[in-house]
Write a protein that holds these residues in place. Structure first.
Motif, mmCIF file in Angstrom:
data_model
loop_
_atom_site.group_PDB
_atom_site.id
_atom_site.type_symbol
_atom_site.label_atom_id
_atom_site.label_comp_id
_atom_site.label_asym_id
_atom_site.label_seq_id
_atom_site.Cartn_x
_atom_site.Cartn_y
_atom_site.Cartn_z
ATOM 1 N N ALA A 277 0.806 -1.098 0.026
ATOM 2 C CA ALA A 277 -0.086 -0.150 -0.117
ATOM 3 C C ALA A 277 0.823 1.322 0.126
ATOM 4 N N PHE A 278 1.874 1.231 0.775
ATOM 5 C CA PHE A 278 2.846 2.417 0.875
ATOM 6 C C PHE A 278 3.692 2.545 -0.454
ATOM 7 N N LYS A 279 3.929 1.414 -1.055
ATOM 8 C CA LYS A 279 4.467 1.491 -2.249
ATOM 9 C C LYS A 279 3.558 1.984 -3.391
ATOM 10 N N ILE A 280 2.361 1.786 -3.546
ATOM 11 C CA ILE A 280 1.356 2.357 -4.398
ATOM 12 C C ILE A 280 1.234 3.926 -4.169
ATOM 13 N N LEU A 281 1.072 4.311 -2.903
ATOM 14 C CA LEU A 281 0.907 5.667 -2.442
ATOM 15 C C LEU A 281 2.235 6.470 -2.959
ATOM 16 N N ARG A 282 3.347 5.719 -2.618
ATOM 17 C CA ARG A 282 4.628 6.652 -2.942
ATOM 18 C C ARG A 282 5.019 6.775 -4.305
ATOM 19 N N THR A 283 4.334 5.835 -5.204
ATOM 20 C CA THR A 283 4.624 5.932 -6.749
ATOM 21 C C THR A 283 3.563 6.946 -7.492
ATOM 22 N N HIS A 284 2.364 7.071 -6.751
ATOM 23 C CA HIS A 284 1.052 7.726 -7.286
ATOM 24 C C HIS A 284 1.371 9.299 -7.853
ATOM 25 N N HIS A 285 1.266 9.445 -8.789
ATOM 26 C CA HIS A 285 1.470 10.939 -9.108
ATOM 27 C C HIS A 285 0.692 12.209 -8.374
ATOM 28 N N GLY A 286 -0.460 11.786 -8.372
ATOM 29 C CA GLY A 286 -1.419 12.641 -7.560
ATOM 30 C C GLY A 286 -0.859 12.800 -6.076
ATOM 31 N N ALA A 287 -0.605 11.771 -5.424
ATOM 32 C CA ALA A 287 -0.020 11.757 -4.136
ATOM 33 C C ALA A 287 1.215 12.445 -4.008
ATOM 34 N N ILE A 288 2.146 12.117 -4.858
ATOM 35 C CA ILE A 288 3.401 13.009 -4.943
ATOM 36 C C ILE A 288 3.286 14.326 -5.137
ATOM 37 N N SER A 289 2.234 15.018 -5.881
ATOM 38 C CA SER A 289 2.136 16.243 -6.039
ATOM 39 C C SER A 289 1.460 16.924 -4.954
ATOM 40 N N LEU A 290 0.681 16.418 -4.379
ATOM 41 C CA LEU A 290 -0.028 16.732 -3.222
ATOM 42 C C LEU A 290 0.786 16.774 -1.930
ATOM 43 N N LEU A 291 1.356 15.721 -1.610
ATOM 44 C CA LEU A 291 2.157 15.655 -0.461
ATOM 45 C C LEU A 291 3.648 16.113 -0.660
ATOM 46 N N GLY A 292 4.174 15.853 -1.575
ATOM 47 C CA GLY A 292 5.514 16.173 -1.951
ATOM 48 C C GLY A 292 6.502 14.634 -1.662
ATOM 49 N N GLU A 293 7.546 15.014 -1.751
ATOM 50 C CA GLU A 293 8.416 13.675 -1.582
ATOM 51 C C GLU A 293 9.523 13.807 -0.663
ATOM 52 N N PRO A 294 10.020 13.245 0.543
ATOM 53 C CA PRO A 294 9.403 11.831 0.413
ATOM 54 C C PRO A 294 8.125 11.699 1.224
#
Length: 141
Positions: free
Chosen positions: A44-61
């Motif tokens: 689930a975290f792998k999916i979240l961390r590679t989702h473009h929308g989640a990355i753009s909203l939360l930022g990385e890491p």
């Protein structure tokens, strides 16, 4: 032989209470660790961390900030799992909502059925990360 002194009784009671509370805390931490290290939780975290929308909203890491088993929204039974996990990134923080069910009556292999991301800045909205029925909906069909 006389009765034990009050101080001895109090010290014994405190020792038993401390051992009991420590045992309960250990078991709860072990259960949290077992869930956090399960394959479906890591997936689930792998999916979240590679989702473009989640990355753009939360930022990385994107970091996992844990969850509480005492929260009634978090539960694990033999038929389904549901967790609300705190997450954060440099841009925002929120909760990952995760639903999973066991694969073909195998309690060691689970399938993620749905993942949603709720952000603190927009608590009334959720970003759909992985589409699928929630276990309650899947079992009703």
């Amino acid at each position: 032989m006389g009765l034990p002194r009050m101080k001895t009784l109090v010290n014994t009671a405190i020792g038993i209470a401390f051992a009991g509370v420590s045992g309960i805390m250990y078991l709860q931490l072990k259960q949290l660790d077992d869930i956090a290290n399960s394959d479906y939780f890591k997936e689930a975290f792998k999916i979240l961390r590679t989702h473009h929308g989640a990355i753009s909203l939360l930022g990385e890491p994107i970091k996992q900030k844990g969850f509480r088993l005492s929260d009634t929204k978090n539960f694990l039974t033999s038929e389904q799992a549901q967790f609300q996990v705190n997450v954060e990134g440099p841009n925002d923080q929120g909760k990952m909502h995760l639903w999973a069910i066991p694969k073909a009556n195998d309690d060691t292999n689970w399938s993620i059925t749905r993942i949603e991301l709720e952000l603190d800045k927009h608590p009334e909205k959720r970003l759909l990360i992985k589409d699928g029925p929630k276990p309650q909906e899947a079992s009703a069909q």
